[in-house]
Design a protein around this motif. Structure first.
Motif, PDB file in Angstrom:
ATOM      1  N   LEU A  33     217.237  62.836  67.068  1.00  0.00           N
ATOM      2  CA  LEU A  33     217.492  63.464  65.767  1.00  0.00           C
ATOM      3  C   LEU A  33     216.217  63.737  64.973  1.00  0.00           C
ATOM      4  CD1 LEU A  33     220.681  61.567  64.537  1.00  0.00           C
ATOM      5  CD2 LEU A  33     220.533  63.873  65.482  1.00  0.00           C
ATOM      6  N   GLU A  34     215.140  63.026  65.284  1.00  0.00           N
ATOM      7  CA  GLU A  34     213.892  63.231  64.550  1.00  0.00           C
ATOM      8  C   GLU A  34     213.226  64.563  64.891  1.00  0.00           C
ATOM      9  OE1 GLU A  34     211.356  59.883  65.161  1.00  0.00           O
ATOM     10  OE2 GLU A  34     212.717  58.467  64.190  1.00  0.00           O
ATOM     11  N   ASP A  35     213.748  65.259  65.896  1.00  0.00           N
ATOM     12  CA  ASP A  35     213.154  66.541  66.288  1.00  0.00           C
ATOM     13  C   ASP A  35     213.603  67.705  65.417  1.00  0.00           C
ATOM     14  OD1 ASP A  35     211.688  65.435  68.351  1.00  0.00           O
ATOM     15  OD2 ASP A  35     213.272  65.744  69.843  1.00  0.00           O
ATOM     16  N   ILE A  36     214.540  67.493  64.512  1.00  0.00           N
ATOM     17  CA  ILE A  36     214.990  68.584  63.649  1.00  0.00           C
ATOM     18  C   ILE A  36     213.889  68.915  62.642  1.00  0.00           C
ATOM     19  CG2 ILE A  36     216.086  67.236  61.800  1.00  0.00           C
ATOM     20  CD1 ILE A  36     218.473  69.308  62.102  1.00  0.00           C
ATOM     21  N   CYS A  65     214.555  66.600  85.419  1.00  0.00           N
ATOM     22  CA  CYS A  65     214.441  66.086  84.048  1.00  0.00           C
ATOM     23  C   CYS A  65     215.818  65.703  83.542  1.00  0.00           C
ATOM     24  CB  CYS A  65     213.816  67.148  83.141  1.00  0.00           C
ATOM     25  SG  CYS A  65     212.141  67.616  83.616  1.00  0.00           S
ATOM     26  N   ARG A  66     215.943  64.471  83.098  1.00  0.00           N
ATOM     27  CA  ARG A  66     217.225  63.956  82.615  1.00  0.00           C
ATOM     28  C   ARG A  66     217.069  63.337  81.233  1.00  0.00           C
ATOM     29  NH1 ARG A  66     217.785  59.591  84.756  1.00  0.00           N
ATOM     30  NH2 ARG A  66     219.991  59.286  84.237  1.00  0.00           N
ATOM     31  N   GLU A  67     218.159  63.407  80.455  1.00  0.00           N
ATOM     32  CA  GLU A  67     218.200  62.718  79.159  1.00  0.00           C
ATOM     33  C   GLU A  67     216.981  63.058  78.291  1.00  0.00           C
ATOM     34  OE1 GLU A  67     221.109  59.691  78.688  1.00  0.00           O
ATOM     35  OE2 GLU A  67     221.349  61.832  79.109  1.00  0.00           O
ATOM     36  N   LEU A  68     216.614  64.321  78.254  1.00  0.00           N
ATOM     37  CA  LEU A  68     215.408  64.735  77.545  1.00  0.00           C
ATOM     38  C   LEU A  68     215.429  64.313  76.074  1.00  0.00           C
ATOM     39  CD1 LEU A  68     214.888  68.273  79.104  1.00  0.00           C
ATOM     40  CD2 LEU A  68     213.407  66.277  79.378  1.00  0.00           C
ATOM     41  N   THR A  69     214.325  63.755  75.622  1.00  0.00           N
ATOM     42  CA  THR A  69     214.060  63.272  74.256  1.00  0.00           C
ATOM     43  C   THR A  69     214.861  62.014  73.905  1.00  0.00           C
ATOM     44  OG1 THR A  69     215.718  64.489  72.927  1.00  0.00           O
ATOM     45  CG2 THR A  69     213.674  65.670  73.518  1.00  0.00           C
ATOM     46  N   LYS A  70     215.683  61.521  74.823  1.00  0.00           N
ATOM     47  CA  LYS A  70     216.495  60.336  74.542  1.00  0.00           C
ATOM     48  C   LYS A  70     215.798  59.071  75.032  1.00  0.00           C
ATOM     49  CE  LYS A  70     220.749  63.041  74.938  1.00  0.00           C
ATOM     50  NZ  LYS A  70     222.035  63.222  75.658  1.00  0.00           N
ATOM     51  N   ARG A  71     216.419  57.955  74.809  1.00  0.00           N
ATOM     52  CA  ARG A  71     215.812  56.659  75.122  1.00  0.00           C
ATOM     53  C   ARG A  71     215.464  56.515  76.604  1.00  0.00           C
ATOM     54  NH1 ARG A  71     218.562  50.692  73.928  1.00  0.00           N
ATOM     55  NH2 ARG A  71     216.805  49.436  74.721  1.00  0.00           N
ATOM     56  N   TYR A  72     216.355  56.997  77.470  1.00  0.00           N
ATOM     57  CA  TYR A  72     216.139  56.847  78.911  1.00  0.00           C
ATOM     58  C   TYR A  72     215.685  58.157  79.555  1.00  0.00           C
ATOM     59  CZ  TYR A  72     218.487  52.409  78.169  1.00  0.00           C
ATOM     60  OH  TYR A  72     218.823  51.156  77.714  1.00  0.00           O
TER      61      TYR A  72
END
Length: 282
Positions: A17-20, A187-194
């Motif tokens: 969410l910080e990417d907004i 590439c998986r779960e981009l920008t997320k924790r994992y």
């Protein structure tokens, strides 16, 4: 906000969410209405940032009629912010239809830059980024899907594909069968924790997911075919043709017969005299 109606394409986070951007937040707050691909999904984003702008549903199954309605609203001065479930609107989603109708109606359109899974994956992949092609999700129609796979066989640029986890093994299998073993970054779960950017090959990826269930939305970044491979692939195509079909191919493109025979000889690694004799024999 403009006084005249306008369409704002608002890029929203693909995971973090910080990417907004501040500009997107300001636009979502000031718009008259937010057109959302899935209002149940978007309300979570709006609640997080305490945005109370009303929403309306705009998705694949109502995109034509709803776009007409939204265009009429914008003609009356309504400001519309378009969001998808994640990323930049208009990339492999119904947003392109609304943009098209806006231009036809003379409605101003602007795009607010932000997250896009395809570009994020490309820059993260370690593959060549100078030239690339984006195929989004492969078509579900079997014939259309096979046609695209055939085109990708000779694609020299880096290839980007989207895929859902439950279809990943099927797609990797088809890519291996059609393109042969290639280097790739999954590439998986981009920008997320994992988040994961795994440099591998098609064969290695299939081996991993023979034992492990794929998780998370995926972007496949695939190496384009090299020069030598491209020559071999093209030679295979020529060898499937008779000499007569090969010559006719070039003639159909407007070449004189003499030049078509010369090109055929060059492609097949034989002399023009051999081509002539084979044609006479035929």
């Amino acid at each position: 906000m403009e006084r005249n109606g306008k369409l704002y394409l608002c890029a929203t986070p693909i995971g973090n969410l910080e990417d907004i951007s501040f500009r997107v937040l300001k636009t979502l707050k000031e718009a008259d209405v937010i057109a959302a691909e899935d209002t149940r999904h978007t309300i979570k984003l709006l609640n997080h940032f305490e945005i109370r702008t009303p929403m309306t549903s705009y998705h694949e199954f109502n995109k034509i009629d709803k776009a007409r309605y939204l265009v009429e609203q914008m003609r009356e001065g309504i400001q519309v912010a378009l969001v998808t479930d994640a990323g930049t609107p208009g990339i492999s989603d119904p947003g392109e239809e609304l943009v098209r109708q806006c231009y036809e109606a003379g409605i101003e359109v602007t795009s607010l830059p932000g997250p896009a899974a395809c570009i994020t994956a490309l820059t993260l992949s370690g593959m060549s980024t100078r030239r690339f092609c984006f195929e989004a999700f492969l078509p579900s129609d079997k014939k259309e899907r096979q046609r695209i796979l055939e085109e990708l066989r000779q694609e020299t640029r880096t290839i980007l594909l989207y895929e859902a986890p439950h279809r990943l093994v099927k797609t990797l299998t088809e890519l291996l069968e059609s393109l042969g073993n290639r280097r790739m970054t999954l590439c998986r779960e981009l920008t997320k924790r994992y988040e994961e950017a795994w440099q591998t090959t098609l064969e290695e990826a299939l081996s991993r997911y023979g034992d492990e269930e794929p998780k998370g939305e995926c972007v496949i970044v695939l190496e384009g075919i090299g020069w030598r491979e491209r020559q071999e692939a093209q030679r295979d195509v020529w060898e499937e043709m008779t000499v007569e079909e090969h010559v006719n191919f070039y003639e159909s493109q407007g070449m004189e017969r003499k030049e078509a025979m010369r090109m055929t000889a060059k492609d097949r690694g034989i002399s023009r005299r051999d081509v002539y004799q084979l044609l006479m024999k035929k």
